[in-house]
Design a protein around this motif. Structure first.
Motif, PDB file in Angstrom:
ATOM      1  N   LEU A  34       0.810  -1.223   0.000  1.00 58.80           N
ATOM      2  CA  LEU A  34       0.000   0.000   0.000  1.00 58.80           C
ATOM      3  C   LEU A  34       0.838   1.266   0.000  1.00 58.80           C
ATOM      4  CD1 LEU A  34      -2.846  -1.212   2.344  1.00 58.80           C
ATOM      5  CD2 LEU A  34      -3.022  -0.739  -0.123  1.00 58.80           C
ATOM      6  N   ASN A  37       1.324   1.475  -3.628  1.00 55.50           N
ATOM      7  CA  ASN A  37       0.040   1.519  -4.338  1.00 55.50           C
ATOM      8  C   ASN A  37      -1.012   2.057  -3.366  1.00 55.50           C
ATOM      9  OD1 ASN A  37       0.759  -0.326  -6.831  1.00 55.50           O
ATOM     10  ND2 ASN A  37       1.557  -1.337  -5.006  1.00 55.50           N
ATOM     11  N   LEU A  39      -3.960   2.582  -2.429  1.00 57.30           N
ATOM     12  CA  LEU A  39      -5.353   2.307  -2.778  1.00 57.30           C
ATOM     13  C   LEU A  39      -6.291   2.365  -1.584  1.00 57.30           C
ATOM     14  CD1 LEU A  39      -4.646  -0.735  -5.117  1.00 57.30           C
ATOM     15  CD2 LEU A  39      -5.112   1.628  -5.788  1.00 57.30           C
ATOM     16  N   GLY A  40      -5.720   2.310  -0.375  1.00 62.60           N
ATOM     17  CA  GLY A  40      -6.545   2.288   0.821  1.00 62.60           C
ATOM     18  C   GLY A  40      -5.694   2.074   2.046  1.00 62.60           C
ATOM     19  N   ASN A  41      -6.318   1.569   3.101  1.00 63.14           N
ATOM     20  CA  ASN A  41      -5.642   1.413   4.381  1.00 63.14           C
ATOM     21  C   ASN A  41      -5.796   0.008   4.945  1.00 63.14           C
ATOM     22  OD1 ASN A  41      -4.674   4.205   5.030  1.00 63.14           O
ATOM     23  ND2 ASN A  41      -6.823   4.606   4.584  1.00 63.14           N
ATOM     24  N   TYR A  64      -8.515  -4.582   5.273  1.00 67.13           N
ATOM     25  CA  TYR A  64      -8.162  -3.578   4.266  1.00 67.13           C
ATOM     26  C   TYR A  64      -9.455  -2.901   3.846  1.00 67.13           C
ATOM     27  CZ  TYR A  64      -7.591  -1.555  -0.314  1.00 67.13           C
ATOM     28  OH  TYR A  64      -7.638  -0.694  -1.370  1.00 67.13           O
ATOM     29  N   SER A  66     -10.695   0.321   1.110  1.00 68.48           N
ATOM     30  CA  SER A  66     -10.261   1.225   0.044  1.00 68.48           C
ATOM     31  C   SER A  66     -10.304   2.673   0.516  1.00 68.48           C
ATOM     32  CB  SER A  66     -11.134   1.049  -1.199  1.00 68.48           C
ATOM     33  OG  SER A  66     -12.445   1.490  -0.926  1.00 68.48           O
ATOM     34  N   LYS A  67      -9.502   3.521  -0.124  1.00 67.02           N
ATOM     35  CA  LYS A  67      -9.391   4.917   0.316  1.00 67.02           C
ATOM     36  C   LYS A  67     -10.687   5.698   0.133  1.00 67.02           C
ATOM     37  CE  LYS A  67      -7.217   6.607  -3.928  1.00 67.02           C
ATOM     38  NZ  LYS A  67      -5.982   7.170  -4.466  1.00 67.02           N
ATOM     39  N   GLU A  68     -11.585   5.234  -0.719  1.00 66.79           N
ATOM     40  CA  GLU A  68     -12.877   5.913  -0.895  1.00 66.79           C
ATOM     41  C   GLU A  68     -13.667   5.959   0.410  1.00 66.79           C
ATOM     42  OE1 GLU A  68     -11.234   5.086  -4.614  1.00 66.79           O
ATOM     43  OE2 GLU A  68     -11.827   3.536  -3.199  1.00 66.79           O
ATOM     44  N   ASP A  82     -13.085  -4.311   2.767  1.00 69.36           N
ATOM     45  CA  ASP A  82     -13.005  -4.893   1.419  1.00 69.36           C
ATOM     46  C   ASP A  82     -12.339  -6.270   1.502  1.00 69.36           C
ATOM     47  OD1 ASP A  82     -14.053  -2.690  -0.319  1.00 69.36           O
ATOM     48  OD2 ASP A  82     -12.459  -1.612   0.718  1.00 69.36           O
ATOM     49  N   VAL A 144      -8.974  -6.660  -6.104  1.00 72.09           N
ATOM     50  CA  VAL A 144      -9.012  -5.620  -5.087  1.00 72.09           C
ATOM     51  C   VAL A 144      -7.670  -4.897  -4.971  1.00 72.09           C
ATOM     52  CG1 VAL A 144      -9.501  -5.153  -2.644  1.00 72.09           C
ATOM     53  CG2 VAL A 144     -10.740  -6.969  -3.832  1.00 72.09           C
ATOM     54  N   LEU A 145      -6.586  -5.665  -5.012  1.00 74.12           N
ATOM     55  CA  LEU A 145      -5.227  -5.125  -4.886  1.00 74.12           C
ATOM     56  C   LEU A 145      -4.390  -5.601  -6.074  1.00 74.12           C
ATOM     57  CD1 LEU A 145      -4.691  -5.915  -1.079  1.00 74.12           C
ATOM     58  CD2 LEU A 145      -5.404  -3.737  -2.100  1.00 74.12           C
TER      59      LEU A 145
END
Length: 159
Positions: A34, A37, A39-41, A64, A66-68, A82, A144-145
């Motif tokens: 991450l 990349n 994409l999130g946390n 995990y 996503s950053k949204e 996710d 997803v990743l």
């Protein structure tokens, strides 16, 4: 630590050292991915709830999001992860974790990884499939990743 499961407070097992090592290894690989990349946390022992569901507050061993979804600074994350990671503890049964996985999948989680330390296997669950990975296999989450991969044996090193 307690989870709310269908309206009942259920105490989470105290993690063993083995459990902590495996969680740390997942953290190492996920955070490294991450960082490259964003994409999130990734987090450990974070409470999640489904908006409007006052009967469940689940705490996966690691997750995990996503950053949204943003970062929650108070109370549980208002969505299921996710990716949820559950590591079998000596005081749990595989059935308990599979039921927990099904709850996540029924509430928009995309992937659940159930980790079995004794056999060094990971059960990968999605809405449509269940696959068991062994030490020689590679764990991925391509939908997803993208590009994330780690050899399963690496998640059990030093255990």
């Amino acid at each position: 630590r307690f989870e709310l499961i269908y309206g009942t407070m259920v105490e989470k097992p105290v993690p063993t050292q083995e459990h902590g090592i495996i969680t740390a290894r997942f953290s190492f690989y996920m955070i490294a991915y991450l960082d490259e990349n964003p994409l999130g946390n990734f987090s450990v022992e974070t409470a999640h709830t489904v908006v409007g569901d006052k009967y469940n507050k689940r705490i996966p061993d690691a997750s995990y999001v996503s950053k949204e979804a943003g970062v929650t600074t108070r109370g549980p994350v208002p969505k299921t992860p996710d990716i949820a990671i559950e590591i079998l503890s000596p005081d749990q049964s595989p059935l308990e974790l599979r039921e927990k996985a099904q709850y996540y999948l029924n509430n928009d989680t995309l992937i659940v990884w159930i980790v079995f330390p004794q056999t060094q296997q990971i059960e990968v669950r999605t809405a449509d499939d269940v696959t068991t990975l062994n030490a020689d296999d590679t764990l991925t989450a391509e939908d997803v990743l993208p590009g994330f991969s780690v050899k399963v044996a690496n998640l059990f090193k030093r255990v």
